[in-house]
Design a protein around this motif. Structure first.
Motif, PDB file in Angstrom:
ATOM      1  N   ALA A 153      42.912  31.645  42.705  1.00 58.49           N
ATOM      2  CA  ALA A 153      42.561  32.121  44.038  1.00 58.49           C
ATOM      3  C   ALA A 153      43.781  33.151  44.429  1.00 58.49           C
ATOM      4  CB  ALA A 153      42.910  30.842  44.832  1.00 58.49           C
ATOM      5  N   THR A 154      44.543  33.315  43.559  1.00 54.75           N
ATOM      6  CA  THR A 154      45.720  34.358  43.898  1.00 54.75           C
ATOM      7  C   THR A 154      45.911  35.180  42.616  1.00 54.75           C
ATOM      8  OG1 THR A 154      47.747  32.723  43.215  1.00 54.75           O
ATOM      9  CG2 THR A 154      47.035  33.061  45.481  1.00 54.75           C
ATOM     10  N   ILE A 155      46.531  36.428  42.937  1.00 56.24           N
ATOM     11  CA  ILE A 155      46.602  37.226  41.749  1.00 56.24           C
ATOM     12  C   ILE A 155      48.160  37.891  42.114  1.00 56.24           C
ATOM     13  CG2 ILE A 155      44.541  37.601  40.996  1.00 56.24           C
ATOM     14  CD1 ILE A 155      44.628  40.135  42.794  1.00 56.24           C
ATOM     15  N   THR A 156      48.304  38.812  41.054  1.00 56.40           N
ATOM     16  CA  THR A 156      49.840  39.419  41.096  1.00 56.40           C
ATOM     17  C   THR A 156      49.512  40.949  41.764  1.00 56.40           C
ATOM     18  OG1 THR A 156      50.872  38.033  39.869  1.00 56.40           O
ATOM     19  CG2 THR A 156      52.055  39.928  40.453  1.00 56.40           C
ATOM     20  N   ALA A 157      49.869  41.584  42.872  1.00 55.87           N
ATOM     21  CA  ALA A 157      49.721  42.693  42.874  1.00 55.87           C
ATOM     22  C   ALA A 157      50.630  43.857  42.339  1.00 55.87           C
ATOM     23  CB  ALA A 157      49.830  42.942  44.644  1.00 55.87           C
ATOM     24  N   PHE A 215      37.686  47.691  41.080  1.00 55.37           N
ATOM     25  CA  PHE A 215      36.823  47.481  42.335  1.00 55.37           C
ATOM     26  C   PHE A 215      36.734  46.203  42.969  1.00 55.37           C
ATOM     27  CE2 PHE A 215      32.658  46.920  44.140  1.00 55.37           C
ATOM     28  CZ  PHE A 215      32.355  47.923  45.119  1.00 55.37           C
ATOM     29  N   LEU A 216      36.995  45.384  42.586  1.00 53.39           N
ATOM     30  CA  LEU A 216      36.550  43.889  43.203  1.00 53.39           C
ATOM     31  C   LEU A 216      37.974  43.101  43.306  1.00 53.39           C
ATOM     32  CD1 LEU A 216      33.812  42.210  40.730  1.00 53.39           C
ATOM     33  CD2 LEU A 216      33.329  43.069  43.299  1.00 53.39           C
ATOM     34  N   VAL A 217      38.902  43.679  42.776  1.00 54.67           N
ATOM     35  CA  VAL A 217      40.152  42.426  42.761  1.00 54.67           C
ATOM     36  C   VAL A 217      41.389  43.281  43.348  1.00 54.67           C
ATOM     37  CG1 VAL A 217      41.511  40.915  41.529  1.00 54.67           C
ATOM     38  CG2 VAL A 217      39.290  41.026  40.782  1.00 54.67           C
ATOM     39  N   ASP A 218      41.779  44.246  42.531  1.00 51.04           N
ATOM     40  CA  ASP A 218      43.022  44.972  42.916  1.00 51.04           C
ATOM     41  C   ASP A 218      43.379  45.007  44.264  1.00 51.04           C
ATOM     42  OD1 ASP A 218      45.631  46.602  42.901  1.00 51.04           O
ATOM     43  OD2 ASP A 218      44.762  47.817  41.245  1.00 51.04           O
ATOM     44  N   PRO A 219      44.254  44.423  44.758  1.00 49.77           N
ATOM     45  CA  PRO A 219      44.791  44.399  46.251  1.00 49.77           C
ATOM     46  C   PRO A 219      45.379  45.834  46.703  1.00 49.77           C
ATOM     47  CG  PRO A 219      46.256  43.243  45.092  1.00 49.77           C
ATOM     48  CD  PRO A 219      45.380  43.527  44.127  1.00 49.77           C
ATOM     49  N   PRO A 222      46.184  36.788  47.889  1.00 52.49           N
ATOM     50  CA  PRO A 222      44.931  36.169  47.657  1.00 52.49           C
ATOM     51  C   PRO A 222      44.141  37.092  46.966  1.00 52.49           C
ATOM     52  CG  PRO A 222      45.840  36.001  49.893  1.00 52.49           C
ATOM     53  CD  PRO A 222      46.920  37.001  49.120  1.00 52.49           C
ATOM     54  N   ASN A 223      43.500  36.315  46.150  1.00 50.25           N
ATOM     55  CA  ASN A 223      42.352  37.218  45.176  1.00 50.25           C
ATOM     56  C   ASN A 223      41.310  37.640  46.019  1.00 50.25           C
ATOM     57  OD1 ASN A 223      40.370  38.016  43.502  1.00 50.25           O
ATOM     58  ND2 ASN A 223      40.846  36.324  42.021  1.00 50.25           N
ATOM     59  N   PRO A 224      40.711  38.834  46.168  1.00 55.22           N
ATOM     60  CA  PRO A 224      39.867  39.269  47.039  1.00 55.22           C
ATOM     61  C   PRO A 224      38.312  38.480  46.722  1.00 55.22           C
ATOM     62  CG  PRO A 224      41.043  41.321  46.411  1.00 55.22           C
ATOM     63  CD  PRO A 224      41.370  39.976  45.836  1.00 55.22           C
ATOM     64  N   ALA A 245      41.551  37.019  37.254  1.00 56.81           N
ATOM     65  CA  ALA A 245      40.752  37.765  38.292  1.00 56.81           C
ATOM     66  C   ALA A 245      39.519  37.053  38.557  1.00 56.81           C
ATOM     67  CB  ALA A 245      40.476  39.266  37.914  1.00 56.81           C
ATOM     68  N   LEU A 246      38.779  36.362  37.781  1.00 57.86           N
ATOM     69  CA  LEU A 246      37.602  35.760  38.120  1.00 57.86           C
ATOM     70  C   LEU A 246      37.683  34.227  38.065  1.00 57.86           C
ATOM     71  CD1 LEU A 246      35.501  37.922  35.516  1.00 57.86           C
ATOM     72  CD2 LEU A 246      35.861  38.096  37.820  1.00 57.86           C
TER      73      LEU A 246
END
Length: 625
Positions: free
Chosen positions: A381-385, A233-237, A392-394, A377-378
Motif C-alpha cells: 500500500a505504500t512505497i518509498t519515493a 509509469f504506474l508507481v513512481d510518485p 501511498p502506492n498509486p 510495487a505490485l
C-alpha cells in the motif's frame, strides 16, 4: 528530503485528473475522471456479512513491450493473438453446461448468449489499453540518450521513451495513431457511456493495438528495463524529468515528468483490475538512477575490475569495485593496473552487450534495482519515493475501505504476465504438447518426480545463489553442459543443432559486442539475409556457428537467419515467483507458428492462461442453465 517536490507530484496528479474532467465535461453519475462508466464494480457481503468484497468490472491493460534489437519478430507474434486477448476479455464465449461452445457466438459482449448457454465471466465493457516500451535512456550516460553528438536525433527517439504511452506507427516517427482524446491509451466503450464516446468497434480496437505494439520497434535502448518501465509509469510518485551528471561523476535525477503523471492519472482507475503483460527476450537491466550507477551504461569507458574476492564469492563483504575504498579489506594487488592506476577490465572482458551480465562478480557492484522494488510495487500500500518519504502506492490509492467504500483495487486485482526467455517445455503441463496449457502457480510450486519444483528448474534460488537446474537457463558466455531435468534433452555442442529447445550452444565471441547463450529459439516465419542493409540481424558474422543461422544460398557464409532467440529472463521470473498466483510465466519462444487454428499457436497458450485467471477475479458471467 524534498517534501515540496513530493507535494508537487501529488498536485500534478490531481491537476491531471481535474483537467481531464474539465476537457470532457461533467462526468455522468457514477463516472470518475478519465471517463469511467457506470457501476464501479460490484460489492457483495463477505462471510457472515461483516465485510464487503469488491469485484472489479473494468480492466486497465498495460502492455510493456521490449523495443531493443531482435524484438520485431516477437512483437509480430504477440500481434497475432491480440484479438484472442481483447475479445476474450470483452466478449467471452458462450458455452453450455458441458463446456460446448454455442453456435453462432454473439457478435458483441453487449449481446445475450443463445438460450441454454452462458459465459464464464461477465464481458468487460470498460477497458483502457496502453503500451509502453523498455527504453529509459542512458541514466546519465551518453549511451541511449536519443542524441547524436550534442543534438537530439529523431531516429533515436525510441531510446528515450521514458515509460510514456506509445502511439507511433514506427520508431523515429511522431505519435500518429489515434488514442482516446489524444491521451495515449485506447478506451473500449461499446455502450457509448463516455463523454465523448470511446471505441465500440472491436476490429478497430484490435488493429490499432497491433499497430502500436509493432510500432514500438526494435531500435530502442539495448539496456532494456521493462521492470523499471512499468514501475515508472504506474508507481513512481516522483518520476524524474531529467538526469544530470556533476563534474565529479554523480548522477542526480531532477524535476518531475508532468506529462507522464497526467497520462497515469487518465489511464489508471482506482477501481479497475490492473493487468500487466510484459514481452521481453532478455534479462531485465533496470539500472539504478542516481549516484555512480550510470557508469555501467557509459560504454566509451572501460569498467574497473572487481576485487579478487568477487570471483570466489560475490556476497563476500570485500567483493567490491577496485575503484572503491577498501576499508578494512586487505590490499588486492589485482586492483592496480600497469600504469599504477585502478585496473580496468580488458576489452574482451568488457563487451558492451554484456554490461548487465553477472555484474557483482565482474564489476564488484550490482548496478540494478533489486527485484524487491517491483514486488513491493505490485503488493504494498505504500512505497518509498525518490526523496525517501513513505507515500501511498498509486496502484492502491483508491477509495479507503475504512471509510465505508470498499470499491478499491487490492493486490489480488493486480495480475502480471511475463512472456520471457524460458523454454516452454519447462513450464507447460505437458512438455511435449503446449496445447495442454501452461502450469498454474500451484503446479509451478509442486514437487517434480525427480525432486525440486519447476521454479527450481527455471530459476533456482537467486537469494541463496542457487542456479537453475535447467542448463539452458544459466546465463553464460561459454557453452554450457547438462541435461534438462524435465525433458531429458542434453545440451548440444556448438555447430550441432540437435537440441530441440535452443538448437545448440555457440561461440559467442563471433558477436563483436558480446553475447550470451540462448534459453530457447524458434523458427522465423520468413528467413532473412543479414547484410549491410539489415537492421538488428543476428547472423552478420559469416563464420558464426549460432543455432539461429544457416548458410546463405547466395554466398557469404552463415548469414541467413532462420530462427529467433531469447535469453534467460531470470529477474522477470524472480518477480513472478514472488507474486505467486497473481503471476503467469510464459515463454517468448512459441511452440509453433504454422497452424493458426491450433491451441498452441503463437502466444495463444499465454492468452488462455490470462483469461482463465481473469475468470477468478472478474465478475462471473451468467452460468449456463
Amino acid at each position: 528530503m524534498d517534501l515540496g517536490l513530493a507535494r508537487t507530484a501529488s498536485m500534478l496528479l490531481a491537476t491531471g485528473v481535474m483537467s481531464l474532467v474539465g476537457c470532457q465535461g461533467e462526468p455522468p453519475d457514477g463516472q470518475g475522471a478519465g471517463g469511467d462508466s457506470g457501476d464501479s464494480g460490484s460489492s457483495s457481503s463477505g462471510q457472515g456479512g461483516d465485510s464487503e468484497v469488491f469485484t472489479p468490472d473494468k480492466v486497465d491493460l498495460l502492455l510493456v513491450v521490449d523495443n531493443s534489437g531482435s524484438m520485431a519478430d516477437k512483437q509480430e507474434v504477440l500481434g497475432l493473438v491480440l484479438s484472442d486477448l481483447v475479445l476474450g476479455i470483452t466478449n467471452p464465449p458462450c458455452e453450455d453446461a458441458s463446456g460446448r461452445l454455442a453456435s453462432p457466438q454473439p457478435a458483441s459482449g453487449m449481446d445475450e448468449c443463445p438460450d441454454g448457454t452462458g459465459r464464464a465471466r461477465a464481458p468487460v465493457t470498460d477497458m483502457h489499453i496502453g503500451v509502453i516500451s523498455s527504453s529509459l535512456g542512458g541514466h546519465g550516460a551518453k549511451t541511449c540518450s536519443g542524441m547524436v553528438g550534442m543534438m537530439p536525433d529523431i531516429s533515436r527517439r525510441a531510446e528515450i521513451d521514458m515509460a510514456h504511452l506509445l502511439a507511433r506507427r514506427a520508431p523515429g516517427e511522431e505519435d500518429a495513431l489515434p488514442t482516446y482524446q489524444g491521451q495515449g491509451f485506447l478506451a473500449w466503450d461499446p455502450g457509448g457511456k463516455r463523454e465523448p464516446a470511446g471505441e465500440s468497434d472491436p476490429d478497430v480496437l484490435v488493429q490499432t493495438l497491433k499497430d502500436i505494439v509493432v510500432g514500438a520497434g526494435q531500435w530502442g535502448c539495448g539496456y532494456e528495463a521493462p521492470l523499471e518501465s512499468f514501475y515508472r509509469f504506474l508507481v513512481d510518485p516522483m518520476p524524474y524529468a531529467s538526469i544530470s551528471v556533476t563534474e565529479d561523476g554523480i548522477a542526480t535525477p531532477e524535476g518531475l515528468d508532468a506529462p507522464l503523471l497526467q497520462q497515469r492519472a487518465a489511464f489508471l482507475r482506482p477501481d479497475s483490475l490492473l493487468l500487466i503483460v510484459m514481452l521481453t527476450d532478455e534479462n531485465d537491466c533496470s539500472i539504478v538512477d542516481g549516484g555512480l550507477h550510470w557508469r555501467v551504461a557509459h560504454v566509451s569507458q572501460r569498467m574497473s575490475r572487481a576485487r579478487s574476492e568477487c570471483a570466489i564469492d560475490p556476497d563476500d563483504p570485500c567483493c567490491m569495485s577496485c575503484s572503491a575504498a577498501p576499508g578494512e579489506c586487505p590490499p588486492d594487488p589485482t586492483c592496480e593496473g600497469d600504469d599504477g592506476q585502478v585496473a580496468t577490465l580488458r576489452p574482451e572482458d568488457d563487451r558492451v552487450n554484456l554490461r548487465c551480465f553477472d555484474q557483482k562478480r565482474r564489476f564488484g557492484v550490482d548496478f540494478l534495482y533489486p527485484v524487491e522494488r517491483y514486488v513491493e510495487a505490485l503488493t504494498s500500500a505504500t512505497i518509498t519515493a525518490r526523496d525517501g518519504e513513505i507515500v501511498p502506492n498509486p496502484i492502491f490509492s483508491g477509495p479507503d475501505p475504512s471509510g465505508g467504500d470498499s470499491r478499491g483495487r487490492r493486490p489480488e486485482h493486480v495480475l502480471f504476465t511475463g512472456i520471457v526467455g524460458v523454454p516452454w517445455q519447462d513450464i507447460a503441463r505437458d512438455p511435449s504438447d503446449l496445447s495442454a496449457g501452461l502450469k498454474t502457480a500451484a503446479e509451478l510450486a509442486a514437487p517434480l518426480p525427480g525432486g525440486g519444483t519447476t521454479w527450481d528448474v527455471i530459476l533456482g534460488e537467486p537469494e541463496r545463489a542457487i542456479p537453475p537446474k535447467d542448463p539452458l537457463m544459466l546465463e553464460s558466455t561459454a557453452p554450457r553442459s547438462g541435461v534438462n531435468p524435465i525433458t531429458g534433452d542434453p545440451t548440444a555442442p556448438p555447430g550441432s543443432i540437435t537440441n530441440p529447445i535452443n538448437g545448440s550452444e555457440y561461440t559467442t565471441e563471433t558477436r563483436g559486442n558480446g553475447d550470451l547463450q540462448y534459453a530457447c529459439v524458434f523458427p522465423l516465419p520468413e528467413p532473412r539475409i543479414c547484410d549491410e542493409e539489415s537492421t538488428s540481424c543476428d547472423c552478420a558474422a559469416a563464420d558464426n556457428d549460432s543455432p539461429v543461422c544457416e548458410v546463405n544460398p547466395d554466398g557469404g557464409g552463415r548469414t541467413l537467419q532462420v530462427r529467433a532467440k531469447a535469453y534467460p529472463g531470470l529477474r522477470e521470473l524472480d518477480l513472478m515467483k514472488r507474486l505467486g498466483d497473481r503471476a503467469i510465466p510464459a515463454s517468448i519462444c512459441p511452440a509453433q507458428l504454422d497452424d493458426a487454428t491450433r491451441a498452441d499457436y503463437g502466444y495463444r497458450p499465454t492468452v488462455r492462461a490470462i483469461l482463465d485467471r481473469l475468470s477468478a477475479v472478474l465478475r462471473p458471467g451468467r452460468s449456463a442453465p
